[in-house]
Design a protein around this motif. Structure first.
Motif, short mmCIF file in Angstrom:
data_model
loop_
_atom_site.label_atom_id
_atom_site.label_comp_id
_atom_site.label_asym_id
_atom_site.label_seq_id
_atom_site.Cartn_x
_atom_site.Cartn_y
_atom_site.Cartn_z
N LEU A 189 0.82 -1.21 0.00
CA LEU A 189 0.00 0.00 0.00
C LEU A 189 0.85 1.27 0.00
N GLN A 190 2.00 1.23 0.69
CA GLN A 190 2.87 2.41 0.67
C GLN A 190 3.42 2.66 -0.73
N LYS A 191 3.72 1.61 -1.47
CA LYS A 191 4.19 1.77 -2.85
C LYS A 191 3.14 2.48 -3.71
N ILE A 192 1.87 2.11 -3.51
CA ILE A 192 0.81 2.77 -4.27
C ILE A 192 0.79 4.26 -3.93
N ALA A 193 0.92 4.58 -2.64
CA ALA A 193 0.85 5.98 -2.22
C ALA A 193 1.98 6.79 -2.82
N PRO A 202 3.34 9.84 1.52
CA PRO A 202 3.28 8.53 2.18
C PRO A 202 2.10 8.42 3.14
N LEU A 203 1.78 7.19 3.46
CA LEU A 203 0.69 6.89 4.37
C LEU A 203 1.20 6.71 5.79
N LEU A 204 0.33 6.99 6.76
CA LEU A 204 0.52 6.53 8.13
C LEU A 204 -0.13 5.16 8.25
N PHE A 205 0.52 4.24 8.97
CA PHE A 205 -0.07 2.93 9.22
C PHE A 205 -0.37 2.80 10.71
N ASN A 206 -1.65 2.61 11.01
CA ASN A 206 -2.14 2.62 12.38
C ASN A 206 -2.57 1.23 12.81
#
Length: 852
Positions: A189-193, A202-206
């Motif tokens: 998912l970070q690659k997509i972002a 980038p994304l935060l992952f919670n």
């Protein structure tokens, strides 16, 4: 075939690693764990015929459907079929051992994406970078950062109708992701972002890292009973280390709600009923999770939840109404949040409840005026799961568009799971909210991403090689066992504990072991259960949890002298179960009754009207006790229980809670005397459910019950039971005996700017070395508003050798006398005070002083 086995199978959804743990006592048992999905499975009915194992278990995620196992084995193979609802029939070809982690193959793949030598940015550099980026972003792109999307279709509430996370992320309609526990999923998912989304943000992952990531520690209610801030901080630091290796950067914890009603399932996640102790534990957790700097890749953002008053839900029913005064809000429920904010917590999550008729998610008075303006919080304010949509369900507004407006007006930054914020562009165009409000939220989110280093190195937390190194590490397990020991509370003991002579005398028993070898009957649904981790954990190592049976066996109690019978299930009877238990108990010198709650009976959405043990267990207990043997009750549970019958009928009661990965070893350490219990309760245990809520720091009534008026009628008391709890706040026994004497104050009047010294002598008058938590309470006798009968204001953990005594000193200053009252705010009023010191909130010595 005994031991650990592993295999990897391809399913229509994912590659799945499956581990099997086969053990044997009188009969075989089989535990199964999966990766990346952390689904622990204990096969309920297992039959072994020749070299074949066949069994069934209920699939908790598909009610009414079964997991079916049909396996064969030879010396080096475990093979056959596993049928799992939703995944179909899986062919099994397993080899011995734990096997490699699925993520190991990711290590080389991710290396080119990482960046070396990224320089730390100053606050000013971060500010400038954020403003530059904001100026390039459209309104919709900024609002996109305010959405948190689940990593999968799994839901913690009502199903959310929305686009898949991949689409939302690629289109810039998500700024953070919830529940991507698999590091490969984080990478995907970070690659997509960073490759497809607008501005490549980038994304935060919670994730909810409540009491451990892969190594599980005691539930927070348990570890609060240790009164050991350093050990709690270490547990949170280890959890952050393990979680961050898997890509998690943002924790949905700690939960720091004050809890006075044990019917509420979420008491298991907090520190109990006291705001002072709750504040110290809140600080320890924030310090543990966040470390010295959020830029360090082995720390995670701490999120204080649930702001505010959630622990006061009426009837102890989750998500229910809260109706409390502002004085109660500020004097009882706010102090842990103040302590967590002062420790630098990066995030706060709203409570589900209403306050003064308004859902907290929509409360500008609470979230903007109190949290941001008065308390100075400038971090991320995130909604709880679906809380923005629920503003409508509460009945405050007619539709989610209006709910979104109210949430933004209350300075909500991130909407978790739901999509009400999709109305924000239209609300801005209509002039109902301003773009400046959106900018403020996006600014806070982007600032955090810079502080975490994600904007400069988006893959810095994708570290599969560290997963292999850190997860379930030996040192982490050691820390879990030590904290578990400290969390156990001895509630009753007539001398039957410790079990002095049940080991083999060769270093595997307690210090008194001489190998004389009595027989121990270990009976009950938790005698050999791995359901000792508790709620809110997602460990892939649940099948390796140490059971109580294993803990006692490893102490050197031979299987010939360790007699076992399950007796009953947690909520169900077993045909012939009680008869089998009685047969084993008759042969024993001491009986350990291992009873309690299953993990799903505590935690979120696990409120109970009755907090007695289930009927099936009570029938087993009464039958065993009737034999006249020495009986020790060993409890596994996530809340205070009603134990009045056991207090009257068994010889000892050991409250072990849900203790985590090393539970069985820690309990055995205490039972045989290798560890002298030192835990003290942080929630009162009621004598009867009808007393609830019962807590130590209550107000006096106009007709208080006293020893002198106990026989009178028109007094605040029950006709059919006591006012007092069975076990009060701060209570806990030891294998030694502590005596308190010579309470002294160095002055009888305290003025502002001065300090008053309180001293007391504590003596170990018993025959064992031990540790005592010496507790100091203060009562404000007369105030402009009435004050509690006593409030915890200090404590000291004291280790004393047998025969040793020490003087303990406390210092009282005006801040210890301060409270909030309407029209005045925070103040310490002049007048008379009483100081109490003792081993718990009930058994205290007292002295008076005046202030002003």
């Amino acid at each position: 075939m005994l031991g650990l086995w592993h295999t990897v199978v391809a399913t229509p959804l994912m590659k799945l690693k499956i581990q099997f743990k086969v053990t044997k006592k009188a009969s075989y048992s089989l535990d199964i764990a999966t990766e990346p999905l952390a689904i622990p499975i204990q096969i309920d009915s297992l039959t072994v015929e020749g070299n074949r194992l066949r069994g069934l278990a209920k699939a908790f995620w598909r009610p009414g459907e079964d997991i079916v196992v049909d396996l064969a084995y030879d010396e080096d193979r475990l093979y056959g079929e596993l049928r799992m609802p939703g995944l179909g029939s899986l062919p099994i070809e397993a080899a011995r051992g734990r096997g490699p982690a699925l993520s190991e193959s990711l290590a080389e793949q991710v290396k080119p994406y990482r960046k070396d030598g990224v320089a730390k940015r100053s606050n000013e550099e971060i500010r400038e970078a954020v403003e530059t980026l904001l100026n390039r972003m459209s309104l919709e792109e900024k609002i996109g950062q305010m959405f948190q999307v689940p990593a999968s279709n799994f839901s913690f509430g009502n199903a959310v109708e929305t686009d898949p996370p991949e689409k939302l992320i690629a289109e810039g309609r998500a700024g953070s992701v919830l529940g991507a526990f698999d590091v490969s999923r984080v990478f995907e998912l970070q690659k997509i972002a960073v490759e497809e989304s607008p501005h490549r943000i980038p994304l935060l992952f919670n994730a909810d890292i409540i009491h451990g990531a892969q190594t599980i520690f005691p539930i927070p209610l348990a570890w609060s009973c240790s009164w050991d801030m350093d050990a709690i901080k270490e547990a949170c630091a280890i959890a952050a280390k393990e979680a961050s290796a898997s890509g998690t950067v943002y924790n949905h914890g700690p939960m720091i709600d004050v809890s006075r009603d044990p019917r509420w399932g979420r008491v298991s996640e907090g520190a109990g009923e006291d705001p002072y102790l709750g504040g110290l534990i809140a600080k320890a957790q924030v310090d543990g999770f966040q470390g010295d700097s959020l830029l360090e890749p082995e720390t995670i953002v701490a999120c204080l939840k649930h702001f505010i008053g959630y622990g006061a839900a009426e009837g102890g029913r989750d998500y229910n109404t809260v109706d409390i005064s502002e004085a109660t809000l500020r004097n009882v429920y706010l102090p842990p949040f103040q302590a967590g904010l002062q420790a630098g917590a990066g995030s706060v999550m709203n409570a589900f409840n209403i306050y003064q008729g308004v859902p907290v998610a929509a409360s500008k008075a609470l979230m903007k005026d109190l949290l941001r303006d008065e308390l100075g919080f400038d971090g991320i304010l995130i909604s709880d799961y679906g809380a923005v949509d629920e503003i409508v369900v509460h009945g405050l507004v007619e539709d989610v568009k209006e709910a979104a407006k109210l949430a933004v007006d209350a300075t909500m930054d991130i909407e978790m799971a739901t999509r009400s914020f999709e109305h924000l562009p239209q609300l801005v165009r209509e002039g109902k909210i301003s773009e400046a409000q959106i900018n403020d939220a996006a600014r806070r989110i982007l600032t955090l991403k810079y502080r975490l280093g994600l904007m400069d190195d988006p893959f810095r937390y994708v570290r599969p090689e560290k997963e292999t190194e850190y997860h379930f590490h030996e040192e982490h397990l050691k820390a879990s066992r030590e904290l578990a020991q400290k969390s156990i509370v001895l509630l009753k003991n007539d001398g039957v504990l410790p079990m002095a002579d049940y080991g083999d005398g060769n270093g595997n028993s307690n210090k008194n072991g001489n190998g004389s070898g009595g027989r121990v009957a270990l009976i009950g649904p938790f005698a050999d259960s791995r359901d000792l981790l508790g709620p809110w954990q997602f460990s892939r190592f649940g099948h390796e949890t140490a059971t109580l049976y294993e803990g006692l066996r490893d102490k050197g109690i031979s299987e010939e002298r360790l007699l076992y019978a399950k007796g009953c299930g947690v909520n169900t009877t077993i045909e012939g179960g009680i008869a089998e238990a009685l047969e084993q108990a008759k042969q024993a010198d001491v009986v350990l009754l291992a009873l309690g709650e299953s993990s799903d009976m505590s935690g979120e959405a696990a409120s109970r009207m009755s907090i007695e043990l289930p009927e099936a267990q009570m029938r087993l207990a009464k039958a065993v006790v009737a034999l006249g043997k020495s009986v020790v009750l060993v409890l596994t549970n996530g809340r205070p229980l009603v134990l009045d019958w056991f207090e009257r009928n068994v010889n000892a009661i050991v409250e072990t809670w849900f203790l985590g990965s090393q539970a069985g070893h820690a309990i055995a350490d205490v039972l045989v005397g290798d560890y002298n219990p030192s835990g003290k309760l942080t929630m009162s245990f009621p004598a009867h459910t009808g007393q609830i809520p019962v807590y130590y720091n209550h107000f006096r009534t106009g007709r208080p019950l006293t020893e002198a008026n106990r026989q009178q009628k028109y007094i605040s008391q029950y006709l059919d039971g006591p006012n007092e709890p069975l076990y009060p706040f701060g209570y806990g026994l030891s294998y030694t005996r502590f005596e308190y004497s010579d309470l002294k104050l160095d002055r009888n009047r305290l003025a502002a700017g001065e300090e008053l010294r309180v001293s007391i002598t504590v003596s170990n008058a018993g025959s064992e070395d031990g540790e005592e938590v010496v507790q100091l309470y203060i009562q404000d006798c007369h105030g402009s508003i009435v004050r509690p009968v006593k409030e915890l204001k200090g404590f000291s953990k004291l280790r004393l050798a047998k025969g040793e005594n020490k003087e303990v000193e406390f210092r009282i200053v005006a801040e210890d006398l301060t409270f909030w009252m309407p029209g005045v705010g925070y103040t310490a009023e002049p007048g008379k005070f009483v100081v109490f010191v003792g081993p718990n909130s009930r058994d205290v010595q007292s002295a008076e002083f005046s202030f002003g």
